[in-house]
Scaffold this active site. Sequence first.
Site, mmCIF file in Angstrom:
data_model
loop_
_atom_site.group_PDB
_atom_site.id
_atom_site.type_symbol
_atom_site.label_atom_id
_atom_site.label_comp_id
_atom_site.label_asym_id
_atom_site.label_seq_id
_atom_site.Cartn_x
_atom_site.Cartn_y
_atom_site.Cartn_z
ATOM 1 N N LEU A 224 0.832 -1.202 0.000
ATOM 2 C CA LEU A 224 0.000 0.000 0.000
ATOM 3 C C LEU A 224 0.869 1.255 0.000
ATOM 4 C CD1 LEU A 224 -2.306 -1.475 2.750
ATOM 5 C CD2 LEU A 224 -2.992 -1.092 0.361
ATOM 6 N N PRO A 225 0.284 2.398 -0.395
ATOM 7 C CA PRO A 225 1.119 3.593 -0.519
ATOM 8 C C PRO A 225 1.738 4.104 0.785
ATOM 9 C CG PRO A 225 -0.919 3.852 -1.781
ATOM 10 C CD PRO A 225 -1.063 2.596 -0.965
ATOM 11 N N ASN B 57 -2.656 4.375 4.972
ATOM 12 C CA ASN B 57 -3.345 3.274 4.276
ATOM 13 C C ASN B 57 -3.138 1.961 5.030
ATOM 14 O OD1 ASN B 57 -2.071 4.829 1.395
ATOM 15 N ND2 ASN B 57 -4.236 4.823 1.922
ATOM 16 N N THR C 160 6.325 0.765 2.089
ATOM 17 C CA THR C 160 7.318 1.579 2.802
ATOM 18 C C THR C 160 6.566 2.549 3.689
ATOM 19 O OG1 THR C 160 8.809 1.455 0.912
ATOM 20 C CG2 THR C 160 9.269 3.141 2.564
ATOM 21 N N LYS D 48 14.972 0.320 5.157
ATOM 22 C CA LYS D 48 14.453 0.884 3.907
ATOM 23 C C LYS D 48 14.590 2.418 3.899
ATOM 24 C CE LYS D 48 12.010 1.409 0.152
ATOM 25 N NZ LYS D 48 12.611 1.199 -1.147
HETATM 26 P P1 NAD Z 1 0.670 2.410 -5.983
HETATM 27 O O1 NAD Z 1 -0.038 3.627 -5.507
HETATM 28 O O2 NAD Z 1 0.899 2.230 -7.448
HETATM 29 O O3 NAD Z 1 -0.105 1.075 -5.463
HETATM 30 C C1 NAD Z 1 -0.706 0.981 -4.213
HETATM 31 C C2 NAD Z 1 -2.083 0.363 -4.383
HETATM 32 O O4 NAD Z 1 -2.723 0.286 -3.097
HETATM 33 C C3 NAD Z 1 -3.006 1.193 -5.283
HETATM 34 O O5 NAD Z 1 -3.486 0.406 -6.364
HETATM 35 C C4 NAD Z 1 -4.141 1.609 -4.341
HETATM 36 O O6 NAD Z 1 -5.411 1.684 -4.973
HETATM 37 C C5 NAD Z 1 -4.095 0.506 -3.308
HETATM 38 N N1 NAD Z 1 -4.790 0.871 -2.068
HETATM 39 C C6 NAD Z 1 -4.713 2.016 -1.355
HETATM 40 N N2 NAD Z 1 -5.524 1.964 -0.283
HETATM 41 C C7 NAD Z 1 -6.118 0.738 -0.313
HETATM 42 C C8 NAD Z 1 -7.071 0.089 0.520
HETATM 43 N N3 NAD Z 1 -7.574 0.697 1.585
HETATM 44 N N4 NAD Z 1 -7.462 -1.147 0.190
HETATM 45 C C9 NAD Z 1 -6.965 -1.770 -0.910
HETATM 46 N N5 NAD Z 1 -6.074 -1.204 -1.747
HETATM 47 C C10 NAD Z 1 -5.654 0.038 -1.448
HETATM 48 O O7 NAD Z 1 2.068 2.379 -5.187
HETATM 49 P P2 NAD Z 1 3.342 1.458 -5.500
HETATM 50 O O8 NAD Z 1 4.285 2.209 -6.382
HETATM 51 O O9 NAD Z 1 2.901 0.101 -5.855
HETATM 52 O O10 NAD Z 1 4.022 1.463 -4.045
HETATM 53 C C11 NAD Z 1 3.498 0.703 -2.961
HETATM 54 C C12 NAD Z 1 4.473 0.807 -1.801
HETATM 55 O O11 NAD Z 1 5.748 0.269 -2.210
HETATM 56 C C13 NAD Z 1 4.729 2.250 -1.339
HETATM 57 O O12 NAD Z 1 4.833 2.279 0.060
HETATM 58 C C14 NAD Z 1 6.059 2.589 -1.999
HETATM 59 O O13 NAD Z 1 6.770 3.578 -1.271
HETATM 60 C C15 NAD Z 1 6.749 1.240 -2.002
HETATM 61 N N6 NAD Z 1 7.764 1.055 -3.053
HETATM 62 C C16 NAD Z 1 7.501 1.438 -4.335
HETATM 63 C C17 NAD Z 1 8.492 1.267 -5.304
HETATM 64 C C18 NAD Z 1 8.252 1.682 -6.739
HETATM 65 O O14 NAD Z 1 9.228 1.670 -7.521
HETATM 66 N N7 NAD Z 1 7.038 2.057 -7.145
HETATM 67 C C19 NAD Z 1 9.721 0.680 -4.971
HETATM 68 C C20 NAD Z 1 9.924 0.258 -3.665
HETATM 69 C C21 NAD Z 1 8.943 0.452 -2.705
#
Ligand code: NAD
Length: 300
Positions: free
Chosen positions: A64-65, A69, A95, A170
């Site tokens: 999740l973001p 969340n 994260t 992290k």
């Molecule tokens: P994203 O926003 O693309 O995906 C997160 C998903 O969670 C979304 O589809 C959103 O709709 C869903 N969500 C939010 N609230 C929800 C709820 N209550 N119930 C169900 N689903 C829910 O984000 P991401 O890029 O996939 O990143 C996710 C996590 O991973 C973050 O914490 C980010 O910091 C970490 N991260 C991301 C990357 C990257 O390159 N994108 C790399 C390492 C770590």
Amino acid sequence: MKVGFIGTGTMGQPMLANLVRKGFEALAYDVVPAALDAAAKLGAKRAGSVREAAAECDLVITMLPSSANVEAVYLGPAGIIESAMAGRLCVDMSTIDPGTSQRVAARLKEQGVRFLDAPVSGGVGGAVAGTLAIMVGGDAADLEEARPALAAMGSNIIHVGAVGAGEVAKLCNNLISGSALVAVAEAFRIGEAFGVDPKILTDVIAKSSGATWVMEHGHPVPGVNPKTASSRDYAPGFMTDLMAKDLGLAVSAAREKRVPVVVAPAAQQLYRMASSHGLGRKDFSSVYQFLKPSSDDAPV
Ligand code: NAD
């Protein structure tokens, strides 16, 4: 093993795809219909709610973001805490701030539900390739139970310590990569202003003491490396808003422990300004776009 996967966004989708490919049965849930559709196309069954995803599986994974969340999905109304059976193991791979991981773990423990924090590094590329670095906080025996699922998504699984310690590792990592990218962007703006070819400057730095992972894999100047986000109009990759969030978490963690930090808050504010100027959902390397020189007429 049946995995309930909650949060099938940018990272969740390729991670889920690897679980399905390695033979895990997956039940997915996301609040955004398009994200859930994508999960179904990858071979996961659809859950109608967090509650359903958490109730009908052996292992719950969340991606999740933000901290808010994660808190809502685990502890909120109709959250995991209300549906997960005693003994169930939950792995949060988002994260977030280490204090939230610890608070969620403590509340779940009261219901007999186990929790690991297991944030990842390696970006979308690592998620697609199944080569993420996974930093785990929590009980070593719980990690062994989750290891087959984690190994489907990552190739470096490191037990850092107690719950929250994975998140600390992290944040430390992203403090370095987020600050380093700003330094790379500043350096290349200076080089460019003096007419130095960015490809030649890259060759020099790659063989010198300024060489850094973010320059090699996330070069901020378009066209230097065709594989980087900057060469695709900064399509993420890792969004500016997420890097601003991670640096904010690092700054808060430093404040909580009274560690003086100077570079990280400056980098955090730069990403936030880039965000408020329309670059929030672009790759974080787009901060280079924001660091344009002022006009020749401006006094300096
Ligand atoms: P994203 O926003 O693309 O995906 C997160 C998903 O969670 C979304 O589809 C959103 O709709 C869903 N969500 C939010 N609230 C929800 C709820 N209550 N119930 C169900 N689903 C829910 O984000 P991401 O890029 O996939 O990143 C996710 C996590 O991973 C973050 O914490 C980010 O910091 C970490 N991260 C991301 C990357 C990257 O390159 N994108 C790399 C390492 C770590």
